[in-house]
Design an enzyme around this catalytic site. Structure first.
Site, short mmCIF file in Angstrom:
data_model
loop_
_atom_site.label_atom_id
_atom_site.label_comp_id
_atom_site.label_asym_id
_atom_site.label_seq_id
_atom_site.Cartn_x
_atom_site.Cartn_y
_atom_site.Cartn_z
N HIS A 235 0.86 -1.20 0.00
CA HIS A 235 0.00 0.00 0.00
C HIS A 235 0.90 1.25 0.00
O HIS A 235 0.94 2.02 0.97
CB HIS A 235 -0.89 -0.03 1.25
CG HIS A 235 -2.09 0.85 1.19
ND1 HIS A 235 -2.05 2.15 0.75
CD2 HIS A 235 -3.38 0.60 1.52
CE1 HIS A 235 -3.26 2.67 0.83
NE2 HIS A 235 -4.09 1.75 1.29
N GLU A 335 -0.48 0.92 -5.78
CA GLU A 335 -0.27 -0.23 -4.90
C GLU A 335 -0.32 -1.54 -5.66
O GLU A 335 -1.39 -2.10 -5.87
CB GLU A 335 -1.37 -0.25 -3.84
CG GLU A 335 -1.58 1.06 -3.13
CD GLU A 335 -2.93 1.12 -2.43
OE1 GLU A 335 -3.43 0.07 -1.98
OE2 GLU A 335 -3.50 2.21 -2.34
O1 TA6 Z 1 -5.93 1.01 -1.34
C1 TA6 Z 1 -6.89 1.96 -1.35
C2 TA6 Z 1 -7.75 1.80 -0.13
O2 TA6 Z 1 -8.26 0.50 -0.06
C3 TA6 Z 1 -8.84 2.87 -0.18
O3 TA6 Z 1 -10.08 2.33 -0.49
C4 TA6 Z 1 -8.80 3.51 1.16
O4 TA6 Z 1 -9.70 2.95 2.02
C5 TA6 Z 1 -7.37 3.27 1.52
O5 TA6 Z 1 -7.02 2.02 1.04
C6 TA6 Z 1 -6.91 3.50 2.93
O6 TA6 Z 1 -7.38 2.58 3.78
P1 TA6 Z 1 -7.06 2.70 5.32
O7 TA6 Z 1 -7.73 1.52 5.93
O8 TA6 Z 1 -5.57 2.63 5.46
O9 TA6 Z 1 -7.59 4.02 5.79
#
Ligand code: TA6
Length: 357
Positions: A235, A335
């Site tokens: 991520h 990601e």
């Molecule tokens: O990877 C993108 C995502 O899944 C978005 O949908 C958003 O929710 C982000 O990750 C961040 O997620 P988090 O749980 O770290 O706030």
């Protein structure tokens, strides 16, 4: 015996390459929190990349292998500093010949910083929580064994909220790079997590700093007697001058699941001069090329991502909408992951998902 992923971060000329491998459809054993997982699978279409069967199915691409590290205590003192950030232990690993350093917090095995020539490459939120109660927002949180809400676990799984162990630190055999290995197994999980995800596993995360940049490898071994399935993503929160002045290359004409439109499936867009985010974006692109790039036109900087065995790529920025981070303009999440098709890992089986960033 293991599944593995690697990532290197570098700034190189952008050369799109399309090279993916595919195999068979795994059986999904997970339910989505709202709606069934199979409904999600129907929405996002056919399977594109799964590790299954025997190691003969694996194509381990050159340069993407797990590195053997050699440990010498005098080297270790020079290459790394152990410290604390908030309640959490962190390691700062150096590679002097290339003037780089990377910081990793054992909680979540979260890379929180990578500097090359003193320039920071990752965004870290000013609200990042170092109490060990929440995932750290910024750097490279690991989404494992579940990406997003698509499974029995909390958003993005438990890897990013678990305490990892430092297993080894050392130099590569050719002495050209420094690295460390962190590990996590089912024994590190609490009983609630074990009952939601009752599989025996050992995950290892290798972080290497060398002349090519930053490499991160992730691998997991199935220590049980039954196969299990999982999804995964790095991520990455890249540090950018302004998200709307960046162009993203490699996602042209790639179908994507639009998470902002109820996971609706879209054909993809041409965007030959790069995709520019001008509004909230939350997409899972499937079967993306192994090389992606972000051009930051204000910094005049290219971030090149080279990924192996990770077929999909998520693109996200909340653009200041509800729940957004105050620093949203300064990051861009691109990601690489194995999201659309869970990896089906048999016991005592080595598989790889490998990524260069
Ligand atoms: O990877 C993108 C995502 O899944 C978005 O949908 C958003 O929710 C982000 O990750 C961040 O997620 P988090 O749980 O770290 O706030």
């Amino acid at each position: 015996m293991a599944f593995c992923c690697l990532a290197v971060i570098g700034y190189l000329p952008f050369v799109p390459v399309s090279s993916l491998w595919t195999t068979t459809h795994p059986k999904s054993c997970w339910k989505r929190r709202s709606g069934s997982y199979s409904a999600f699978r129907r929405k996002i279409g056919r399977v594109s990349c799964v590790v299954e069967g025997s190691s003969q199915n694996m194509e381990v691409k050159s340069g993407a292998d797990w590195k053997i590290l050699e440990s010498d205590s005098s080297d270790q003192q020079q290459m790394a500093i152990l410290s604390k950030v908030g309640n959490l232990e962190q390691i700062t690993l150096h590679h002097a010949p290339s003037n780089q350093q990377v910081q990793v917090v054992l909680f979540g095995a979260t890379v929180t910083s990578w500097k090359k020539n003193q320039v920071e490459r990752f965004f870290l939120s000013q609200e990042a929580d170092f109490s060990g109660q929440k995932p750290i927002r910024g750097g490279i949180p690991l989404c494992f064994p579940q990406f997003g809400p698509y499974g029995p676990l909390a958003q993005h799984g438990f890897a990013r909220i678990s305490y990892w162990h430092l297993k080894q630190m050392g130099t590569t055999q050719d002495r050209s790079a420094n690295g460390l290995i962190l590990s996590l197994s089912n024994q590190d999980l609490n009983s609630a997590l074990i009952s939601s995800w009752p599989f025996l596993f050992t995950a290892e995360y290798q972080i290497i700093l060398g002349f090519d940049g930053l490499e991160t490898h992730f691998r997991v071994r199935n220590d049980g007697e039954e196969p299990f399935s999982f999804t995964f993503a790095f991520h990455n929160y890249f540090d950018v001058s302004d998200v709307s002045s960046c162009q993203i290359f490699g996602l042209e004409n790639i179908p994507y699941c639009d998470r902002r439109k109820n996971d609706e499936w879209s054909e993809g867009e041409e965007n030959l001069s790069g995709f520019q985010m001008m509004e909230p974006v939350d997409r899972i692109y499937s079967s993306t090329p192994d090389e992606l790039a972000i051009f930051d036109s204000s910094k005049l900087q290219i971030i090149k991502i080279k990924k192996y065995h990770l077929p999909d790529s998520t693109l996200w920025n909340p653009f200041g909408i509800q729940g957004s981070d105050p620093g949203w303009k300064r990051f861009l999440c691109l990601e690489p992951g194995a999201i659309k098709s869970p990896i089906h890992l048999k016991p005592v089986f080595i598989s790889f998902v490998i990524l260069f960033v």
